[in-house]
Design a protein around this motif. Structure first.
Motif, PDB file in Angstrom:
ATOM      1  N   ALA A   1     -35.505  28.655  47.562  1.00  7.53           N
ATOM      2  CA  ALA A   1     -35.748  29.597  48.658  1.00  7.53           C
ATOM      3  C   ALA A   1     -34.455  30.295  49.067  1.00  7.53           C
ATOM      4  O   ALA A   1     -34.447  31.492  49.373  1.00  7.53           O
ATOM      5  N   GLY A   2     -33.333  29.554  49.060  1.00  7.53           N
ATOM      6  CA  GLY A   2     -32.053  30.149  49.431  1.00  7.53           C
ATOM      7  C   GLY A   2     -31.615  31.227  48.450  1.00  7.53           C
ATOM      8  O   GLY A   2     -31.137  32.300  48.859  1.00  7.53           O
ATOM      9  N   TYR A   3     -31.787  30.922  47.151  1.00  8.66           N
ATOM     10  CA  TYR A   3     -31.430  31.937  46.150  1.00  8.66           C
ATOM     11  C   TYR A   3     -32.361  33.144  46.217  1.00  8.66           C
ATOM     12  O   TYR A   3     -31.936  34.298  45.963  1.00  8.66           O
ATOM     13  N   ALA A   4     -33.629  32.915  46.566  1.00  9.08           N
ATOM     14  CA  ALA A   4     -34.556  34.036  46.709  1.00  9.08           C
ATOM     15  C   ALA A   4     -34.126  34.941  47.864  1.00  9.08           C
ATOM     16  O   ALA A   4     -34.146  36.177  47.747  1.00  9.08           O
TER      17      ALA A   4
ATOM     18  N   ALA B   1     -32.909  38.804  47.891  1.00 11.96           N
ATOM     19  CA  ALA B   1     -33.582  39.772  48.756  1.00 11.96           C
ATOM     20  C   ALA B   1     -32.582  40.555  49.598  1.00 11.96           C
ATOM     21  O   ALA B   1     -32.832  41.709  49.965  1.00 11.96           O
ATOM     22  N   VAL B   2     -31.430  39.951  49.915  1.00 16.68           N
ATOM     23  CA  VAL B   2     -30.408  40.649  50.677  1.00 16.68           C
ATOM     24  C   VAL B   2     -29.637  41.641  49.805  1.00 16.68           C
ATOM     25  O   VAL B   2     -29.335  42.758  50.227  1.00 16.68           O
ATOM     26  N   ASN B   3     -29.317  41.254  48.580  1.00 16.85           N
ATOM     27  CA  ASN B   3     -28.392  42.035  47.754  1.00 16.85           C
ATOM     28  C   ASN B   3     -29.065  43.014  46.802  1.00 16.85           C
ATOM     29  O   ASN B   3     -28.491  44.073  46.521  1.00 16.85           O
ATOM     30  N   LEU B   4     -30.231  42.717  46.292  1.00 17.43           N
ATOM     31  CA  LEU B   4     -30.853  43.600  45.305  1.00 17.43           C
ATOM     32  C   LEU B   4     -31.193  44.983  45.849  1.00 17.43           C
ATOM     33  O   LEU B   4     -31.081  45.984  45.132  1.00 17.43           O
ATOM     34  N   PRO B   5     -31.635  45.108  47.129  1.00 21.76           N
ATOM     35  CA  PRO B   5     -31.902  46.463  47.645  1.00 21.76           C
ATOM     36  C   PRO B   5     -30.679  47.380  47.652  1.00 21.76           C
ATOM     37  O   PRO B   5     -30.821  48.601  47.803  1.00 21.76           O
ATOM     38  N   LEU B   6     -29.481  46.816  47.475  1.00 20.43           N
ATOM     39  CA  LEU B   6     -28.283  47.647  47.492  1.00 20.43           C
ATOM     40  C   LEU B   6     -28.276  48.668  46.354  1.00 20.43           C
ATOM     41  O   LEU B   6     -27.503  49.635  46.397  1.00 20.43           O
ATOM     42  N   ILE B   7     -29.110  48.458  45.344  1.00 18.29           N
ATOM     43  CA  ILE B   7     -29.195  49.429  44.253  1.00 18.29           C
ATOM     44  C   ILE B   7     -29.596  50.811  44.790  1.00 18.29           C
ATOM     45  O   ILE B   7     -29.151  51.838  44.276  1.00 18.29           O
ATOM     46  N   ALA B   8     -30.399  50.831  45.849  1.00 20.62           N
ATOM     47  CA  ALA B   8     -30.880  52.105  46.406  1.00 20.62           C
ATOM     48  C   ALA B   8     -30.108  52.517  47.649  1.00 20.62           C
ATOM     49  O   ALA B   8     -30.575  53.368  48.408  1.00 20.62           O
ATOM     50  N   ARG B   9     -28.909  51.982  47.849  1.00 19.91           N
ATOM     51  CA  ARG B   9     -28.192  52.221  49.104  1.00 19.91           C
ATOM     52  C   ARG B   9     -27.805  53.684  49.287  1.00 19.91           C
ATOM     53  O   ARG B   9     -27.775  54.188  50.424  1.00 19.91           O
ATOM     54  N   ASN B  10     -27.510  54.413  48.204  1.00 19.77           N
ATOM     55  CA  ASN B  10     -27.125  55.821  48.343  1.00 19.77           C
ATOM     56  C   ASN B  10     -28.323  56.729  48.563  1.00 19.77           C
ATOM     57  O   ASN B  10     -28.162  57.845  49.068  1.00 19.77           O
TER      58      ASN B  10
END
Length: 389
Positions: free
Chosen positions: A38-41, A45-54
């Motif tokens: 659960a912690g790794y999930a 979930a925190v870091n993967l959305p950074l792909i669309a940050r721009n």
């Protein structure tokens, strides 16, 4: 190979994810529970959305902070997942207004303090200092990045506008010269028409010759008028200087003047010299003149050769030097009039111009112009057919 922006964002998003995974290995040593599935999930979930940050900086920031809050509430070490929200906040400050970034800074600080409240051994003064200091530093650097990007965009717009004005000014100058070419044609037509009327009954052969001259000259005048209307974009403020337009017959005079100025230059003529349309000769003369000026400015005492070659359906002129100066100084880096003038003139007469360094050293300007009005007309028609409707 050009790297796509999405790939760059994916690599950048991978950086805080990797750091978070590495830092998570120290959680037990710091008195926090080790990350489970659960912690790794939540970490992902925190870091993967950074792909669309721009593309959606505010939405990505809110998603990262929300997942980070859930991660903190679950009892994991807050530091592990703090890098993603901070990167998302920096992106907001670099792409959005100060008002939006201020609101995001308050939210980031609030979550940071919330994590300190839940931490069993946290020093609240230190937590509050971090909650204020980190967003303030990120806001500062993000604001600098946003202002630099705005300045870059403004400079690009100004450069594009200067280049556009330079093209318009050069086209206006060419149109003024073409006006004088057309005026010369009309003068010839007027003289020949008067001659033909005068000898129409007494000397029919001379009258027929005059009519033939009128027909040929009027055809050339129509071509020049078409070209003048093609380049004329604004009302002309002043006329062209008086005097006959220079042509290929005056290349020798041009070379002599340049040679008298100290430049070693030689003129070579190949093929059978023949009269060409005045506009074509003017175009070739101006390109040679500009190329020799370029040699004087950038190549110093380089040996230079001006080559004029008459082909069956075209005329070619080249200006070649053996200068050893830095080639970058000769290449166009701004809205200079010289190269713009060469290209505009060559394009106007259906020709081509190539400018650049030679493999054996030195620099070359090569112009090729069709000498047949029919060839030029056919090329213009072909380009018109290829143009989008």
């Amino acid at each position: 190979m050009r790297i796509r922006p999405l790939a760059v964002d994916a690599l950048i998003a991978a950086a805080p994810t990797t750091v978070a995974v590495l830092v998570a290995q120290e959680a037990t040593a710091e008195g926090w529970p080790a990350l489970d599935a659960a912690g790794y999930a939540l970490l992902g979930a925190v870091n993967l959305p950074l792909i669309a940050r721009n593309r959606a900086p505010v939405a990505v920031f809110l998603a990262a902070v929300l997942m980070w809050t859930g991660y903190i509430t679950a009892g994991y070490w807050p530091v592990v997942n703090s890098y993603g929200p901070m990167l998302a906040f920096y992106t907001v400050t670099s792409l959005r207004t100060a008002r939006v970034s201020a609101g995001c800074a308050v939210l980031l600080a609030a979550v940071w303090i919330y994590a300190g409240v839940l931490a069993p051994r946290a020093s609240m003064p230190s937590v509050v200092g971090q909650a204020v200091g980190f967003p303030l530093i990120l806001w500062w650097f993000g604001t600098l990045a946003r202002r630099s990007a705005e300045l870059t965009r403004r400079l690009r717009r100004e450069q594009a506008e200067r280049a556009r004005r330079a093209v318009m000014e050069e086209r206006g100058r060419i149109a003024r010269e073409l006006h004088d070419v057309v005026a010369h044609h009309m003068s010839v037509i007027s003289v020949q028409a008067g001659l033909g009327r005068f000898v129409f009954d007494s000397d029919p052969p001379t009258a027929r010759t005059a009519l033939g001259t009128i027909a040929d000259t009027s055809a050339e005048a129509l071509e020049e008028l078409r070209r003048m209307l093609q380049v004329l974009r604004q009302e002309e403020g002043d006329g062209a200087p008086p005097g006959p337009m220079p042509g290929l017959a005056r290349l020798g005079e041009l070379v002599e003047r340049v040679r008298a100025g100290g430049l070693s230059v030689e003129l070579r003529v190949e093929g059978t010299s023949r009269p060409l349309a005045p506009g074509v000769e003017l175009c070739a003369y101006r390109v040679v003149q500009e190329a020799l000026t370029n040699v004087i400015k950038h190549a110093g005492r380089a040996r230079t050769t001006v080559e004029l070659r008459y082909g069956r359906h075209e005329v070619m002129v080249s200006v070649i030097d053996d200068g050893e100066e830095v080639i970058q100084d000769r290449l166009p880096t701004g809205p200079g009039h010289g190269l713009i003038g060469m290209r505009e003139r060559a394009k106007l007469y259906g020709g081509t111009v190539r400018v650049g360094p030679r493999s054996e050293g030195g620099f070359a300007v090569r112009l090729t112009l069709p000498t047949s009005p029919q060839a030029v007309r056919h090329r213009d028609d072909a380009q018109g057919d290829d143009a989008p409707g």
